[in-house]
Every structure is written in C-alpha cells, then in structure tokens.
Design an enzyme around this catalytic site. Structure first.
Site, PDB file in Angstrom:
ATOM      1  N   CYS A 159       0.762  -1.759  -0.584  1.00  0.00           N
ATOM      2  CA  CYS A 159       0.221  -0.178  -0.104  1.00  0.00           C
ATOM      3  C   CYS A 159       0.541   1.168  -0.081  1.00  0.00           C
ATOM      4  O   CYS A 159       0.670   2.188  -0.777  1.00  0.00           O
ATOM      5  CB  CYS A 159      -1.087   0.131   1.122  1.00  0.00           C
ATOM      6  SG  CYS A 159      -2.155  -1.388   1.077  1.00  0.00           S
TER       7      CYS A 159
ATOM      8  N   HIS B 214       1.064   4.876  -1.600  1.00  0.00           N
ATOM      9  CA  HIS B 214       0.373   5.930  -0.653  1.00  0.00           C
ATOM     10  C   HIS B 214       0.953   6.395   0.740  1.00  0.00           C
ATOM     11  O   HIS B 214       0.652   6.148   1.936  1.00  0.00           O
ATOM     12  CB  HIS B 214      -1.332   5.373  -0.102  1.00  0.00           C
ATOM     13  CG  HIS B 214      -1.883   5.709  -1.059  1.00  0.00           C
ATOM     14  ND1 HIS B 214      -2.023   6.653  -1.819  1.00  0.00           N
ATOM     15  CD2 HIS B 214      -2.709   4.054  -2.312  1.00  0.00           C
ATOM     16  CE1 HIS B 214      -3.472   6.375  -3.008  1.00  0.00           C
ATOM     17  NE2 HIS B 214      -2.913   4.957  -3.354  1.00  0.00           N
TER      18      HIS B 214
ATOM     19  N   ARG C 201     -13.115  -0.683  -1.577  1.00  0.00           N
ATOM     20  CA  ARG C 201     -11.997  -0.656  -2.246  1.00  0.00           C
ATOM     21  C   ARG C 201     -10.761  -0.957  -1.897  1.00  0.00           C
ATOM     22  O   ARG C 201      -9.752  -0.993  -2.334  1.00  0.00           O
ATOM     23  CB  ARG C 201     -11.876   0.769  -2.122  1.00  0.00           C
ATOM     24  CG  ARG C 201     -10.758   2.213  -2.237  1.00  0.00           C
ATOM     25  CD  ARG C 201     -10.515   2.787  -3.232  1.00  0.00           C
ATOM     26  NE  ARG C 201      -9.824   2.973  -4.345  1.00  0.00           N
ATOM     27  CZ  ARG C 201      -8.381   2.678  -4.799  1.00  0.00           C
ATOM     28  NH1 ARG C 201      -8.463   1.283  -4.844  1.00  0.00           N
ATOM     29  NH2 ARG C 201      -7.830   3.304  -4.999  1.00  0.00           N
TER      30      ARG C 201
ATOM     31  N   CYS D  58      -7.232  -2.629  -3.941  1.00  0.00           N
ATOM     32  CA  CYS D  58      -6.011  -1.914  -4.337  1.00  0.00           C
ATOM     33  C   CYS D  58      -5.093  -3.284  -4.679  1.00  0.00           C
ATOM     34  O   CYS D  58      -3.916  -3.836  -5.408  1.00  0.00           O
ATOM     35  CB  CYS D  58      -5.918  -1.062  -2.557  1.00  0.00           C
ATOM     36  SG  CYS D  58      -6.423   0.435  -2.850  1.00  0.00           S
TER      37      CYS D  58
END
Length: 286
Positions: A195, A199, A243, A247
């Site tokens: 992730c 991000h 969501r 991802c």
C-alpha cells in the site's frame, strides 16, 4: 502481534491460492507511481475537487441511503425483523454518529469490526440474511447493489459532518491498528508492491491523479472521504471494503476474503490516522 500478522497474511495467501492458479498470465506491470511536478500538482487537484463538489450537490447516493433507511427502520429480511437491536457501538439502534466511531471492539463478538462488517453481522443476526448469499455477491455491480451496501450507505450518511473518532482504548483496537500498519507497509506479490508503494510518500501520482500520503493525518482522510461512493460509470454504490480489495487486485496481490480480519485491521490503521478530520458523508466516484 507479528505472529498474528503472519497468520493473517498466510491465511490470505492460502485463501487466494486457487484464484492465483486460475488467473491468466500476469499482465504487464502498471507503471510505477511517479513523482508529481509540484507546479502542476495543486492545480490538477483543485480541478478534481471542484468537479467532485459540483457532482456531490445532487449525489444519487441519496437513493441508496433511502433504501438503507427503509431496511434499517422497518421489518425486513427473511425474519421480518428490524435492526432496532443492532448495536453499532453507541447503543442498540443508535445510528447517529456510529460510522465515524468504527472500526471498534465489540464485546458481543469479541473482536474489532469496521462499519461494513458490523452492519452485515447485524443483518445476518437480526434480519435473517444468509451469510453465504451475501458472500456470493458482496459488492455492487451494474446489475445489483446488495441490500447491505444500501444499509451501510444509510449508516454512513448519519455521520455526515462529524469528526472521525475511531477509538484506541481496548487492547484489541490497538492490536488491529498495529497489524493494519504492518499490512500497509508489507511488500509482496509479483510486483513487490505494498500500500505504501503508492500511498506512503509525498508527491506521487498516477496519470493526472495525485496520490495522498496516507501515513500523514492530514491526508489520510482521503482514504475515508467519499466512501461509500456512488460510481457514475455504472450507477451503483461501492464501499470501503471494495476499495481495499481493489487495491490488492491492482497490486496483483491475492484479494482477502470478504469481511476479513486483514481488511478490518487495514481500515483501523487508516481510520485512526484520519481521526479528528471531518467526514462529509457518502460521496461520488468517477
């Protein structure tokens, strides 16, 4: 905690192993997120925000919110019961403000639940929905928005303009946050992504879209804001659980089972990081 993280990731890998074998050959890797040109970043972001704000003035999510309210307040489901006994953390039947106080620990099940997980739990327990049926289609598509997604939309709307305040008092809540933090940084899959690859740093974007650094409290709100969201290209609602799974899919990582501990932990980490920010309610997505 590390042992528990290992168990969760191992379980996820085993669960998805059949899917991995069934997948087609891996597609070409997506281009890595690039550092944005600072001069253009703010202008592009501003235009996106203006576009979204205009659309949200007449957000079709309200239609799903109304359906969810009907299911919550009236006798529905196979049992012909209501959700009056469902405790979202603020007392039986209390919806106002509950969404921004999850994920949290629930003593009746002895575990931390995010909002979607808790709503589905209540719909199974009180309304008589069948868990297996829900798992057949947990997320919306152009043909159907499942009832539980409408209920989640209603619950979320009842926290509109409230401060996010996911608790960190119970040891299980702290444990979920720490596990989520490790999952966020865990690199795996054929492209060795995490992730945090997209991000976890400032100044990244994909195409024209800026990517928030979700490790920073001021930007973590962007992982929370607008969910559940009405997808314009299809006319249905999508949730935070969707969501998160998407991802993992984009990372070419095995997707966790619906309502898994891994997703709840990841949501706990991101929500707690966004604590103190104001939630504006269900949003709208492209």
């Amino acid at each position: 905690m590390k042992q528990r993280l290992g168990m969760l990731l191992a379980a996820a890998a085993l669960t998805a192993s059949f899917a991995v074998h069934a997948q087609q050959p891996a597609k070409k890797a997506p281009p890595p997120a690039k550092a944005a040109a600072p001069a253009n970043k703010s202008e592009v972001s501003k235009e996106f925000e203006k576009f979204r704000e205009v659309l949200e003035e007449d957000n079709p999510a309200e239609l799903f919110e109304a359906k969810g309210e009907d299911i919550w307040k009236n006798k529905k489901g196979p049992n012909g019961a209501s959700m009056a006994q469902c405790d979202l953390g603020l007392g039986a039947g209390v919806v106002k403000g509950a969404y921004v106080h999850m994920p949290r620990y629930f003593a009746d099940v002895g575990q931390v639940m995010d909002a979607e997980r808790r709503v589905v739990h209540c719909m199974i327990k009180y309304l008589g929905y069948d868990e297996a049926d829900i798992r057949k289609q947990p997320f919306s598509n152009v043909n159907k928005t499942p009832d539980h997604v409408s209920v989640i939309t209603y619950v979320a709307a009842q926290s509109r303009n409230m401060k996010i305040a996911a608790p960190q008092r119970h040891p299980k809540e702290i444990e979920a946050y720490n596990i989520g933090k490790e999952i966020f940084a865990y690199r795996a899959g054929p492209y060795d992504f995490s992730c945090a690859s997209c991000h976890g740093e400032d100044g990244k974007r994909i195409r024209t879209q800026d990517l928030p650094n979700l490790r920073k409290p001021g930007e973590a709100i962007r992982a929370y804001q607008g969910w559940p969201g009405y997808r314009m290209t299809g006319g249905f609602m999508l949730t935070q659980q969707w969501r998160m799974n998407d991802c993992f899919r984009q990372q070419r990582f095995p997707e966790p089972n619906y309502l898994s501990d891994s997703i709840t932990a990841l949501l706990a980490y991101m929500t707690v990081t966004a604590n103190g920010q104001t939630y504006k309610g269900p949003g709208i997505k492209r």
